[in-house]
Write a protein that holds these residues in place. Structure first.
Motif, PDB file in Angstrom:
ATOM      1  N   GLY A 193     -26.172   1.807  -9.348  1.00  0.00           N
ATOM      2  CA  GLY A 193     -27.187   1.091 -10.086  1.00  0.00           C
ATOM      3  C   GLY A 193     -26.810   0.898 -11.538  1.00  0.00           C
ATOM      4  O   GLY A 193     -25.661   1.129 -11.948  1.00  0.00           O
ATOM      5  N   PRO A 194     -27.756   0.489 -12.370  1.00  0.00           N
ATOM      6  CA  PRO A 194     -27.484   0.235 -13.799  1.00  0.00           C
ATOM      7  C   PRO A 194     -27.117   1.509 -14.559  1.00  0.00           C
ATOM      8  O   PRO A 194     -27.455   2.623 -14.155  1.00  0.00           O
ATOM      9  N   ASN A 195     -26.409   1.282 -15.676  1.00  0.00           N
ATOM     10  CA  ASN A 195     -26.091   2.349 -16.637  1.00  0.00           C
ATOM     11  C   ASN A 195     -25.318   3.510 -16.002  1.00  0.00           C
ATOM     12  O   ASN A 195     -25.552   4.676 -16.313  1.00  0.00           O
ATOM     13  N   VAL A 196     -24.385   3.183 -15.123  1.00  0.00           N
ATOM     14  CA  VAL A 196     -23.558   4.195 -14.459  1.00  0.00           C
ATOM     15  C   VAL A 196     -22.097   3.990 -14.875  1.00  0.00           C
ATOM     16  O   VAL A 196     -21.581   2.876 -14.789  1.00  0.00           O
ATOM     17  N   PRO A 197     -21.393   5.029 -15.320  1.00  0.00           N
ATOM     18  CA  PRO A 197     -19.963   4.874 -15.667  1.00  0.00           C
ATOM     19  C   PRO A 197     -19.092   4.797 -14.407  1.00  0.00           C
ATOM     20  O   PRO A 197     -19.308   5.531 -13.440  1.00  0.00           O
ATOM     21  N   VAL A 198     -18.112   3.905 -14.460  1.00  0.00           N
ATOM     22  CA  VAL A 198     -17.181   3.717 -13.352  1.00  0.00           C
ATOM     23  C   VAL A 198     -15.759   3.775 -13.904  1.00  0.00           C
ATOM     24  O   VAL A 198     -15.444   3.088 -14.880  1.00  0.00           O
ATOM     25  N   VAL A 199     -14.921   4.585 -13.289  1.00  0.00           N
ATOM     26  CA  VAL A 199     -13.517   4.711 -13.690  1.00  0.00           C
ATOM     27  C   VAL A 199     -12.638   4.270 -12.524  1.00  0.00           C
ATOM     28  O   VAL A 199     -12.755   4.801 -11.415  1.00  0.00           O
ATOM     29  N   ILE A 200     -11.768   3.296 -12.782  1.00  0.00           N
ATOM     30  CA  ILE A 200     -10.826   2.806 -11.774  1.00  0.00           C
ATOM     31  C   ILE A 200      -9.409   3.076 -12.290  1.00  0.00           C
ATOM     32  O   ILE A 200      -9.074   2.717 -13.419  1.00  0.00           O
ATOM     33  N   GLU A 201      -8.601   3.703 -11.451  1.00  0.00           N
ATOM     34  CA  GLU A 201      -7.221   4.032 -11.805  1.00  0.00           C
ATOM     35  C   GLU A 201      -6.267   3.343 -10.839  1.00  0.00           C
ATOM     36  O   GLU A 201      -6.335   3.564  -9.629  1.00  0.00           O
ATOM     37  N   ILE A 202      -5.390   2.505 -11.394  1.00  0.00           N
ATOM     38  CA  ILE A 202      -4.363   1.838 -10.596  1.00  0.00           C
ATOM     39  C   ILE A 202      -3.058   2.600 -10.801  1.00  0.00           C
ATOM     40  O   ILE A 202      -2.569   2.703 -11.925  1.00  0.00           O
ATOM     41  N   LYS A 203      -2.505   3.122  -9.694  1.00  0.00           N
ATOM     42  CA  LYS A 203      -1.358   4.015  -9.785  1.00  0.00           C
ATOM     43  C   LYS A 203      -0.163   3.404  -9.043  1.00  0.00           C
ATOM     44  O   LYS A 203      -0.061   3.498  -7.829  1.00  0.00           O
ATOM     45  N   PRO A 229       0.803  -1.236   0.000  1.00  0.00           N
ATOM     46  CA  PRO A 229       0.000   0.000   0.000  1.00  0.00           C
ATOM     47  C   PRO A 229       0.831   1.279   0.000  1.00  0.00           C
ATOM     48  O   PRO A 229       0.329   2.340  -0.378  1.00  0.00           O
ATOM     49  N   ALA A 230       2.105   1.193   0.406  1.00  0.00           N
ATOM     50  CA  ALA A 230       2.954   2.381   0.399  1.00  0.00           C
ATOM     51  C   ALA A 230       3.415   2.741  -1.003  1.00  0.00           C
ATOM     52  O   ALA A 230       3.887   3.871  -1.218  1.00  0.00           O
ATOM     53  N   PHE A 231       3.282   1.813  -1.967  1.00  0.00           N
ATOM     54  CA  PHE A 231       3.787   2.053  -3.316  1.00  0.00           C
ATOM     55  C   PHE A 231       2.721   1.920  -4.398  1.00  0.00           C
ATOM     56  O   PHE A 231       3.043   1.967  -5.581  1.00  0.00           O
ATOM     57  N   LEU A 232       1.471   1.750  -4.009  1.00  0.00           N
ATOM     58  CA  LEU A 232       0.418   1.579  -4.994  1.00  0.00           C
ATOM     59  C   LEU A 232      -0.896   2.103  -4.427  1.00  0.00           C
ATOM     60  O   LEU A 232      -1.168   1.966  -3.235  1.00  0.00           O
ATOM     61  N   SER A 233      -1.696   2.720  -5.297  1.00  0.00           N
ATOM     62  CA  SER A 233      -3.008   3.209  -4.886  1.00  0.00           C
ATOM     63  C   SER A 233      -4.039   2.893  -5.961  1.00  0.00           C
ATOM     64  O   SER A 233      -3.691   2.708  -7.139  1.00  0.00           O
ATOM     65  N   VAL A 234      -5.295   2.827  -5.550  1.00  0.00           N
ATOM     66  CA  VAL A 234      -6.398   2.554  -6.465  1.00  0.00           C
ATOM     67  C   VAL A 234      -7.464   3.623  -6.235  1.00  0.00           C
ATOM     68  O   VAL A 234      -7.986   3.758  -5.127  1.00  0.00           O
ATOM     69  N   ALA A 235      -7.756   4.386  -7.290  1.00  0.00           N
ATOM     70  CA  ALA A 235      -8.751   5.453  -7.203  1.00  0.00           C
ATOM     71  C   ALA A 235     -10.020   5.016  -7.934  1.00  0.00           C
ATOM     72  O   ALA A 235      -9.959   4.338  -8.958  1.00  0.00           O
TER      73      ALA A 235
END
Length: 205
Positions: free
Chosen positions: A171-181, A99-105
């Motif tokens: 719920g349905p039809n919702v955009p989701v953005v995940i960023e792995i840093k 966790p000190a070297f990686l984050s997920v937004a």
């Protein structure tokens, strides 16, 4: 008298030759030192430029890439989990999942969380997410033949993002953005639109 003048002229001529030689030698030494300084500075500048270019290339390309598609699970028309597998990009150095070297937004139209990453584990411990936290991401071992917690060539890690439906329901039809840093390399961005109907386990591609 004439002989004395000739001798004096010869003596002066000799001194002038020695002085000229000394001056020339001094000029040569100064020029050599100056040339060495210029060459040394040029070599250092070239080396620094190469280091900057190498660092820029490392950060410009992503160190992680998807290995397969995105799988989601839902319950009662509300998103519960989003799972996907990652691997190391070709030519990249191992990535630490500490966790000190990686984050997920996580970003949605209604909220944004800069870091929901919990930790890496060799087994799926459930990655518990409480109503107060709302969202939690964890990494689990699929293939990890090298150092534990380091994604190396040939390794595969499963990333699980869990939602607590009471506080951050999607719920349905919702955009989701995940960023792995990761600490080194560009961000791995995953952008998906949830289906019109959320029903059990679904493959988003």
């Amino acid at each position: 008298m004439k002989n004395m003048v000739v001798k004096r002229n010869r003596k002066n001529a000799g001194l002038t030759g020695i002085e000229t030689a000394i001056i020339l030698i001094a000029f040569v030494i100064v020029a050599a030192v100056f040339s060495f300084a210029v060459l040394n500075t040029g070599f250092q500048s070239t080396q620094k430029a190469q280091e900057v270019m190498k660092s820029g290339m490392e950060h410009a390309a992503s160190a992680l890439e998807l290995d397969g598609g995105i799988i989601i699970s839902s319950q009662g028309g509300v998103l519960k989990t989003m799972n996907f597998t990652v691997r190391l990009s070709p030519g990249k150095n191992p990535v630490s999942f500490d966790p000190a070297f990686l984050s997920v937004a996580v970003t949605t139209p209604t909220y944004s969380r800069p870091n929901v990453y919990r930790d890496y584990s060799t087994t799926d411990d459930g990655c518990y997410v409480s109503p107060s936290i709302g969202i939690r991401a964890c990494a689990f071992k699929i293939l990890d033949a090298g150092a534990p917690g380091f994604l190396e060539h040939g390794d595969r890690f499963l990333i699980v993002v869990r939602w607590n439906g009471t506080s951050v329901a999607l719920g349905p039809n919702v955009p989701v953005v995940i960023e792995i840093k990761p600490s080194t390399g560009n961000v791995l961005t995953i952008n998906r639109l949830l289906p019109l109907v959320l029903d059990g386990v679904q493959y988003l591609g």
